[in-house]
Design a protein around this motif. Sequence first.
Motif, short mmCIF file in Angstrom:
data_model
loop_
_atom_site.label_atom_id
_atom_site.label_comp_id
_atom_site.label_asym_id
_atom_site.label_seq_id
_atom_site.Cartn_x
_atom_site.Cartn_y
_atom_site.Cartn_z
N ILE A 78 -18.31 -10.53 11.98
CA ILE A 78 -19.21 -9.38 11.95
C ILE A 78 -18.96 -8.47 10.74
CG2 ILE A 78 -17.77 -7.87 13.39
CD1 ILE A 78 -20.34 -6.92 14.76
N ALA B 130 -15.03 -4.36 10.46
CA ALA B 130 -15.53 -5.11 11.61
C ALA B 130 -16.14 -4.17 12.64
CB ALA B 130 -14.41 -5.93 12.23
N ASP C 164 -11.00 -6.74 16.46
CA ASP C 164 -9.68 -7.36 16.36
C ASP C 164 -8.69 -6.21 16.19
OD1 ASP C 164 -7.36 -8.66 15.64
OD2 ASP C 164 -8.40 -10.18 14.44
N ALA D 128 -17.35 -7.30 19.49
CA ALA D 128 -16.35 -7.85 18.56
C ALA D 128 -15.40 -6.77 18.04
CB ALA D 128 -17.05 -8.52 17.39
N THR E 3 -14.05 -17.96 15.84
CA THR E 3 -13.26 -19.17 16.09
C THR E 3 -14.10 -20.19 16.86
OG1 THR E 3 -11.45 -17.60 16.40
CG2 THR E 3 -10.98 -19.89 16.88
N THR F 103 -19.90 -1.38 21.56
CA THR F 103 -18.76 -1.10 22.43
C THR F 103 -17.76 -0.23 21.67
OG1 THR F 103 -19.05 -3.34 23.29
CG2 THR F 103 -17.05 -2.15 23.94
N GLY G 28 -19.06 -11.39 19.97
CA GLY G 28 -17.80 -11.18 20.68
C GLY G 28 -17.85 -11.84 22.05
N PRO H 258 -15.47 1.68 27.03
CA PRO H 258 -14.57 1.26 28.12
C PRO H 258 -13.26 2.02 28.09
CG PRO H 258 -15.20 -0.59 26.67
CD PRO H 258 -15.55 0.68 25.96
N GLY H 259 -12.67 2.14 29.27
CA GLY H 259 -11.26 2.51 29.36
C GLY H 259 -10.41 1.26 29.20
N1 NAP Z 1 -9.79 -4.30 26.51
C1 NAP Z 1 -9.64 -2.98 26.48
O1 NAP Z 1 -8.79 -2.39 27.18
C2 NAP Z 1 -10.56 -2.14 25.60
C3 NAP Z 1 -10.53 -0.75 25.76
C4 NAP Z 1 -11.40 0.03 25.00
C5 NAP Z 1 -12.26 -0.57 24.11
N2 NAP Z 1 -12.25 -1.93 23.96
C6 NAP Z 1 -13.21 -2.53 23.03
O2 NAP Z 1 -14.01 -3.43 23.75
C7 NAP Z 1 -14.48 -4.47 22.88
C8 NAP Z 1 -14.26 -5.82 23.52
O3 NAP Z 1 -12.87 -6.00 23.68
P1 NAP Z 1 -12.26 -7.16 24.59
O4 NAP Z 1 -11.12 -6.54 25.28
O5 NAP Z 1 -13.32 -7.86 25.34
O6 NAP Z 1 -11.66 -8.11 23.40
P2 NAP Z 1 -11.34 -9.67 23.34
O7 NAP Z 1 -11.14 -10.26 24.68
O8 NAP Z 1 -10.25 -9.81 22.33
O9 NAP Z 1 -12.69 -10.29 22.72
C9 NAP Z 1 -13.07 -9.98 21.41
C10 NAP Z 1 -14.17 -10.95 21.00
O10 NAP Z 1 -14.63 -10.55 19.69
C11 NAP Z 1 -14.55 -11.67 18.81
N3 NAP Z 1 -14.27 -11.12 17.48
C12 NAP Z 1 -13.18 -10.42 17.08
N4 NAP Z 1 -13.29 -10.06 15.80
C13 NAP Z 1 -14.50 -10.53 15.38
C14 NAP Z 1 -15.19 -10.48 14.15
N5 NAP Z 1 -14.67 -9.87 13.07
N6 NAP Z 1 -16.40 -11.06 14.07
C15 NAP Z 1 -16.95 -11.70 15.15
N7 NAP Z 1 -16.34 -11.78 16.33
C16 NAP Z 1 -15.12 -11.20 16.45
C17 NAP Z 1 -13.44 -12.53 19.39
O11 NAP Z 1 -13.54 -13.90 18.99
P3 NAP Z 1 -12.78 -14.44 17.65
O12 NAP Z 1 -11.41 -13.83 17.66
O13 NAP Z 1 -12.81 -15.90 17.79
O14 NAP Z 1 -13.61 -13.94 16.52
C18 NAP Z 1 -13.73 -12.39 20.88
O15 NAP Z 1 -14.81 -13.21 21.26
C19 NAP Z 1 -13.74 -4.26 21.56
O16 NAP Z 1 -14.64 -3.61 20.68
C20 NAP Z 1 -12.59 -3.35 21.92
O17 NAP Z 1 -12.19 -2.53 20.83
C21 NAP Z 1 -11.42 -2.73 24.68
#
Ligand code: NAP
Length: 237
Positions: free
Chosen positions: A60, A107, A85, A83, A34, A130, A8, A173-174
């Motif tokens: 993943i 995933a 989506d 990672a 990607t 995460t 990710g 994370p929040g």
């Molecule tokens: N942002 C928030 O507010 C928030 C809050 C709570 C929890 N989270 C959690 O924090 C984590 C990180 O989120 P983020 O906000 O940093 O997301 P992000 O900016 O969308 O980044 C997600 C990363 O994961 C990769 N990815 C997605 N699906 C994948 C798969 N099936 N296999 C391999 N790689 C994959 C994406 O690349 P590709 O699309 O190219 O695969 C990208 O590099 C996630 O688990 C999310 O649920 C986020």
Amino acid sequence: MTETLIIGGSSGMGFALAHALVAEGEDVTIVGRTMDRLAAARAELERAGSGRVCTMGADIGREEDVAGLFAGDRCVDHVVVTAADATGVYGPTAGLATTTARSLLDAKLLGAWLVGKHAAGKVTESLTFTSGINAYRPNGSNTIMAAANGALASLASGLAIEMAPVRVNVVSPGWVDTPIWNQLDMDKRAAFADLAKRLPARRIGVPDDIAQAFLALMRNRFITATVLHVDGGHRFA
Ligand SMILES: NC(=O)c1ccc[n+]([C@@H]2O[C@H](COP(=O)([O-])OP(=O)(O)OC[C@H]3O[C@@H](n4cnc5c(N)ncnc54)[C@H](OP(=O)(O)O)[C@@H]3O)[C@@H](O)[C@H]2O)c1
């Protein structure tokens, strides 16, 4: 010098961690689905520091892809999984397609389990997953994500026993301003402003807030089987 595999790592929190590591001269391998996104992230990371940056394409949710990440004799010091989506996963349970729920679980939860399965013997120091605030603050439209995130805490404590002395932890994370929000059909600026007023921290998170938490868990050799909440106090807002 350490080597960290970030599944990710081409975006958001995973990218912020990669950025912090290469700025310190540490080596990283970033993983995503990607290749263009990985290449762009790699170019930016190579400008940010002296650490070596490698990329690997993998989903993943696919066991053959996860096995490929850990194939061969190579060991890594740390593995961090960010990672996920979130496309289509929010909304009332009754209206959610079962295929969408399954692919989220494939995933986010089973993917993490696959990493534990295939990283065993190939990671020497730590494995960090995460999860997220919705495991602790369900709101009627995030139930399947809440379930996946909540289960990661149990997965991590089980793996912490199995993989010891490798330490296995979770960052929860929040709300953090990352590209994942672009997958959601909402006005994120308005939602962020509204929540920031109510959070004890009085602001939304930035990716580096979470990167610093990953680093703390990676480097503190007495923390294992733990969920570290980095949510600005959202659980109590
Ligand atoms: N942002 C928030 O507010 C928030 C809050 C709570 C929890 N989270 C959690 O924090 C984590 C990180 O989120 P983020 O906000 O940093 O997301 P992000 O900016 O969308 O980044 C997600 C990363 O994961 C990769 N990815 C997605 N699906 C994948 C798969 N099936 N296999 C391999 N790689 C994959 C994406 O690349 P590709 O699309 O190219 O695969 C990208 O590099 C996630 O688990 C999310 O649920 C986020």
